[in-house]
Design a protein around this motif. Sequence first.
Motif, PDB file in Angstrom:
ATOM      1  N   ASN A  12       0.809  -1.221   0.000  1.00  0.00           N
ATOM      2  CA  ASN A  12       0.000   0.000   0.000  1.00  0.00           C
ATOM      3  C   ASN A  12       0.845   1.276   0.000  1.00  0.00           C
ATOM      4  N   GLU A  37      -6.185  -3.147   3.670  1.00  0.00           N
ATOM      5  CA  GLU A  37      -5.282  -2.205   3.002  1.00  0.00           C
ATOM      6  C   GLU A  37      -4.171  -1.742   3.930  1.00  0.00           C
ATOM      7  N   ASP A  64      -4.344   5.547  -1.555  1.00  0.00           N
ATOM      8  CA  ASP A  64      -5.580   5.029  -2.149  1.00  0.00           C
ATOM      9  C   ASP A  64      -6.779   5.049  -1.200  1.00  0.00           C
ATOM     10  N   THR A  65      -6.548   4.722   0.068  1.00  0.00           N
ATOM     11  CA  THR A  65      -7.703   4.543   0.964  1.00  0.00           C
ATOM     12  C   THR A  65      -7.619   5.367   2.256  1.00  0.00           C
ATOM     13  N   ALA A 252      -8.655   4.791  -7.866  1.00  0.00           N
ATOM     14  CA  ALA A 252      -7.748   3.818  -7.258  1.00  0.00           C
ATOM     15  C   ALA A 252      -8.103   2.462  -7.836  1.00  0.00           C
ATOM     16  N   LYS A 262     -12.398   7.886  -6.024  1.00  0.00           N
ATOM     17  CA  LYS A 262     -11.864   8.270  -4.706  1.00  0.00           C
ATOM     18  C   LYS A 262     -12.196   9.712  -4.367  1.00  0.00           C
TER      19      LYS A 262
END
Length: 294
Positions: A12, A37, A64-65, A252, A262
């Motif tokens: 990640n 993640e 990404d998250t 993403a 996102k």
Amino acid sequence: KHQNVRPVCGRNAHHSVARAAWLLGLPAPVVVGCEGERMSAEALGEVLRTTGPAVVVATAGTTDTGDIDPLREIARVCREHGARLHVDASYGGLALCSARLRPLLDGLAEADSVALDLHKFGWQPIASGLFAVRDAADLAALNVQAEYLNADDDTEAGLPDLLGRSIRTSRRPDAFRMAVTMRALGLHGMGELIERCCATAREVADAIRRHPGLELRGEPTLSTMLFRPVSGDVAEVRRALLESGTAIIGRATLPPGEVWLKLTLLHPHATAADYQGLLDTVAATARAGAAIAS
Ligand SMILES: Cc1ncc(COP(=O)(O)O)c(C=O)c1O
């Protein structure tokens, strides 16, 4: 001797970790798997058993998250194996300003070095990066004297000596904007604005979950969330919004190769209602695309 140091990071991690390794003449990073993640501390332990000297890069607030790696466990594994720990807290690190959010960063203080960036939670234009080390001796190499910049007699006469305070010498006075922000808002003020962004993110996530045309991928840890329309090609929907000048939405791709949209909410004064139109537009664009395709 650095040739023997192996960078290690999570799947990640931001691609800048591999670039930095290349720039420093280090081998390419060993990539550790994730649970969800977040970097798996257990998988990290397995990797460190065989790598030899290593510098581990964990992430607090992934690109990404917005997830935060289990920093305390990772720090423990690093200590066990004598590895150095750097935390890329570019996005999440400023959550330290909030007493409510600070527990998310439990273990951060164990890191040997931390990168922070005020370009997200800090509302500054780039470049706004900060590099912090636990042991000031780690920065001793910056204490150089260059007669044309910081001659002893100039420093003694009161001229500021800033040479040891940044890694690059020639640079814009980025620190000034950051110092003004921190001084003007204070720790509490910064924390409050960051909390607002995260609270709004939870509300927008709720709105996505309730939206008949949209699917949410997990609760936001900070202020980032992934979502997608229930029908239609996600990447095409995103491009349609971009090309029509309607909206620029992040994207993403998470395993197994699924594309998501996102949102990273950073406006402390925007409310969930302000995002409703965008959510409806995404769903409507997907419906229109699906109708044309069929
Ligand atoms: C978590 C994280 N680390 C590092 C970076 C890269 O920072 P820079 O572009 O300053 O190298 C980003 C980019 O936004 C990021 O999201």
